[in-house]
Scaffold this active site. Structure first.
Site, PDB file in Angstrom:
ATOM      1  N   ASN A 122     -55.591  21.559 -29.173  1.00 36.25           N
ATOM      2  CA  ASN A 122     -54.445  21.487 -28.253  1.00 36.25           C
ATOM      3  C   ASN A 122     -54.219  22.778 -27.465  1.00 36.25           C
ATOM      4  O   ASN A 122     -53.650  22.756 -26.382  1.00 36.25           O
ATOM      5  CB  ASN A 122     -53.173  21.050 -28.989  1.00 36.25           C
ATOM      6  CG  ASN A 122     -52.667  22.077 -29.968  1.00 36.25           C
ATOM      7  OD1 ASN A 122     -53.436  22.869 -30.495  1.00 36.25           O
ATOM      8  ND2 ASN A 122     -51.375  22.069 -30.205  1.00 36.25           N
ATOM      9  N   GLU A 138     -51.521  27.187 -40.426  1.00 33.43           N
ATOM     10  CA  GLU A 138     -50.517  26.838 -39.419  1.00 33.43           C
ATOM     11  C   GLU A 138     -50.679  25.344 -39.189  1.00 33.43           C
ATOM     12  O   GLU A 138     -51.698  24.907 -38.659  1.00 33.43           O
ATOM     13  CB  GLU A 138     -50.775  27.666 -38.156  1.00 33.43           C
ATOM     14  CG  GLU A 138     -50.024  27.246 -36.943  1.00 33.43           C
ATOM     15  CD  GLU A 138     -48.542  27.212 -37.170  1.00 33.43           C
ATOM     16  OE1 GLU A 138     -47.922  26.208 -36.788  1.00 33.43           O
ATOM     17  OE2 GLU A 138     -48.011  28.170 -37.765  1.00 33.43           O
ATOM     18  N   GLU A 187     -49.147  34.289 -37.562  1.00 34.75           N
ATOM     19  CA  GLU A 187     -50.032  34.839 -36.536  1.00 34.75           C
ATOM     20  C   GLU A 187     -49.162  35.327 -35.388  1.00 34.75           C
ATOM     21  O   GLU A 187     -47.960  35.111 -35.381  1.00 34.75           O
ATOM     22  CB  GLU A 187     -51.026  33.770 -36.082  1.00 34.75           C
ATOM     23  CG  GLU A 187     -52.041  33.520 -37.172  1.00 34.75           C
ATOM     24  CD  GLU A 187     -53.125  32.540 -36.795  1.00 34.75           C
ATOM     25  OE1 GLU A 187     -52.991  31.839 -35.790  1.00 34.75           O
ATOM     26  OE2 GLU A 187     -54.103  32.473 -37.552  1.00 34.75           O
ATOM     27  N   CYS A 211     -47.889  21.972 -31.481  1.00 34.16           N
ATOM     28  CA  CYS A 211     -47.266  22.110 -32.810  1.00 34.16           C
ATOM     29  C   CYS A 211     -45.772  22.263 -32.642  1.00 34.16           C
ATOM     30  O   CYS A 211     -45.005  21.925 -33.528  1.00 34.16           O
ATOM     31  CB  CYS A 211     -47.757  23.366 -33.513  1.00 34.16           C
ATOM     32  SG  CYS A 211     -49.500  23.521 -33.574  1.00 34.16           S
TER      33      CYS A 211
HETATM   34  C1  UN1 Z   1     -49.219  25.305 -30.703  1.00 36.07           C
HETATM   35  O1  UN1 Z   1     -48.746  24.264 -30.257  1.00 36.07           O
HETATM   36  O2  UN1 Z   1     -49.951  25.287 -31.703  1.00 36.07           O
HETATM   37  O3  UN1 Z   1     -44.699  28.099 -27.845  1.00 36.07           O
HETATM   38  C2  UN1 Z   1     -49.046  26.632 -30.070  1.00 36.07           C
HETATM   39  C3  UN1 Z   1     -45.628  27.369 -27.504  1.00 36.07           C
HETATM   40  C4  UN1 Z   1     -46.966  27.986 -27.164  1.00 36.07           C
HETATM   41  C5  UN1 Z   1     -47.855  28.001 -28.379  1.00 36.07           C
HETATM   42  C6  UN1 Z   1     -47.981  26.661 -29.033  1.00 36.07           C
HETATM   43  N1  UN1 Z   1     -46.785  29.316 -26.664  1.00 36.07           N
HETATM   44  O4  UN1 Z   1     -45.521  26.151 -27.433  1.00 36.07           O
END
Ligand code: UN1
Length: 494
Positions: A152, A250, A464, A284
């Site tokens: 993603n 994660e 991280e 995420c």
């Molecule tokens: C992710 O979806 O694993 O804050 C990372 C955010 C991005 C990073 C997402 N800067 O949605």
């Protein structure tokens, strides 16, 4: 004839031992074959780990500011090639171009931040209890790091792991998701061109069961840094526990936006649309739940549904597209299964709820932005990660109830509250069980200089991003230097 790509092991581009390949397809157009990539197995992993062990022996002795110089150069290349990389990312992964460019930018930001770390990597000095004795704790590399990354954020997430791993003096074996092997290849090429010696970074393409599993199990790997699903993360954790390896995870999220009755409603709707449907909900950090104060619930829903309905689906390179495809047929089906689960649980689909197949969309994996109302906290669509453009809207009587509902999930990555009341904002910051909380902004928007990660089953305590990634990528070594010339016994001769 599709372009054939290779693994990168010990500074050489090589095919998989099996001689087999897998296809990388454009999720907006299945007929668009991006390339063929090596289908690796335990044999390739073994070679890559051996190369990494040799690479590590040399790289750990290079001074950190010199190591960081390679990362700086890679960052400069990313900046120079940002547009090209963004376009390739859209083609390979589907996210709209503006977001793909943001993904590349996150890699550039990480390079700049980690370049500076090459001249910091601070240790800690503290006084000793005995005279003429000096104590200092320093950071030392962990050794061989397995970086296992999702599709993603095909560039940003690999850089979050690989750049700090390299600056800290580790060697890396990189196993990217099988859905985005091209961007991974380009990142490795860029680092190699920036002057990384052979063996320090190795790339093994392929599938989790064949390549990823062998990598996690390999006795030569000291640390596994994994971003992906909770299901796979658990397996990784179990193997690492049995093998006594360090592991940083994660995993999933069921992120939430709280909308209070004093919120600027249009701002909250903007946040819900961006958080819920940006990247087709495949972050995420995606806002897959919105909990609205009952006083503004109808007004919020009307505006939110109206906005969701107007979102234009399409290929991510089209400037008119708001929402791109989802990554593959399996995910499309899973998202739709959740729609059916939601319906059978008694939730109401106000818009969306089906794949989109009109015209050119039929060639890709598109799902209509979906809004559920009448969602109860116990429903699966309110608790489980869907990872698609699907948002569950719940109601709450007040802030306390909203927080209780928000926390009624096993995940804990990102949360947000829209309110103009500072007391409510601080109460939410205190009570929401997540690794990240936003006030008057959506659940997405993390910046690389801060810790990124979540509580509960989202992670395993590591972060991280920011300075905290250094605690993953290094071990502490405490050094005592006694210059008294005599036996001094701590805790006794004081
Ligand atoms: C992710 O979806 O694993 O804050 C990372 C955010 C991005 C990073 C997402 N800067 O949605």
């Amino acid at each position: 004839m599709a372009h054939g790509y290779q693994n990168y092991i010990g500074g050489e581009w090589v095919p998989a031992a099996s001689g087999q390949t897998f296809d990388d397809l454009n999720p907006a157009d299945r007929d668009d074959l991006i390339g063929r990539f090596p289908r690796s197995d335990a044999r390739d992993v073994d070679r890559a780990v051996q190369a990494a062990q040799e690479g590590f022996a040399r790289w750990a002795r290079v001074p950190a500011p010199r190591r960081a110089e390679v990362v700086r150069k890679a960052g400069e290349t990313l900046r120079r090639r940002k547009d090209e990389l963004g376009r390739l990312m859209t083609r390979e992964m589907g996210k709209v171009l503006t977001e793909a460019l943001g993904d590349v930018q996150e890699g550039i930001d990480t390079a700049e931040y980690m370049f500076g770390e090459g001249r910091r990597l601070f240790g800690v000095q503290a006084p000793c209890e005995l005279p003429q004795k000096f104590g200092v704790a320093i950071r030392v590399p962990v050794g061989v790091v397995a970086a296992i990354t999702p599709w993603n954020f095909p560039l940003a997430i690999p850089t979050w792991k690989i750049f700090p791993a390299l600056v800290c003096g580790n060697a890396v074996v990189f196993k990217p998701a099988e859905d985005t092997p091209l961007l991974a290849t380009l990142l490795v090429e860029i680092l190699a061109e920036a002057g990384l010696p052979g063996g320090v970074l190795n790339l093994v393409q392929g599938f989790g069961e064949e390549a990823g599993d062998a990598l996690v199990r390999h006795p030569g790997v000291h640390l596994v840094s994994f971003t992906g699903s909770t299901e796979v993360g658990r397996k990784v954790a179990t193997i690492c526990a049995a093998e006594g390896k360090k592991v940083s995870l994660e995993m999933g999220g069921k992120n939430v936006i709280l909308v209070m009755d004093d919120a600027r409603l249009d701002l909250a709707v903007d946040g819900a649309v961006w958080g819920g449907f940006g990247t087709s909900g495949q972050r995420c950090t995606a806002a897959s739940r919105v909990i609205v104060h009952e006083g503004v619930a109808s007004a919020f829903l009307d505006r939110f549904v109206e906005r969701a309905r107007r979102l234009r689906l399409g290929g991510g390179l089209e400037p008119t597209t708001d929402v791109g495809p989802v990554i593959n047929a399996r995910q499309l089906q899973r998202i739709h299964e959740y729609t059916q689960i939601g319906r059978s649980e008694g939730a109401r689909v106000l818009t969306g709820g089906e794949p989109a197949t009109e015209g050119a969309l039929a060639r890709g994996h598109f799902y209509r932005p979906t809004v559920f109302a009448d969602v109860e906290p116990k429903m699966r669509i309110a608790r489980e990660e869907i990872f698609g453009p699907s948002v569950a809207v719940l109601r709450a009587k007040n802030l306390d109830e909203a927080i209780e509902i928000a926390n009624a999930t096993n995940y804990g990555l990102s949360s947000a509250i829209y309110t103009r009341d500072i007391d409510r904002a601080f109460r939410a910051i205190e009570a929401l069980a997540t690794g990240i909380t936003y006030v008057n902004a959506s659940t997405i928007g993390a910046e690389v200089q801060f810790p990124f990660g979540g509580v509960r089953q989202t992670g395993n305590g590591h972060r991280e991003g920011g300075w905290t990634v250094l605690d993953i990528m290094t071990e502490w070594k405490t050094v005592y230097i006694d210059y008294s010339g005599r036996l001094q016994r701590a805790q006794i001769d004081v």
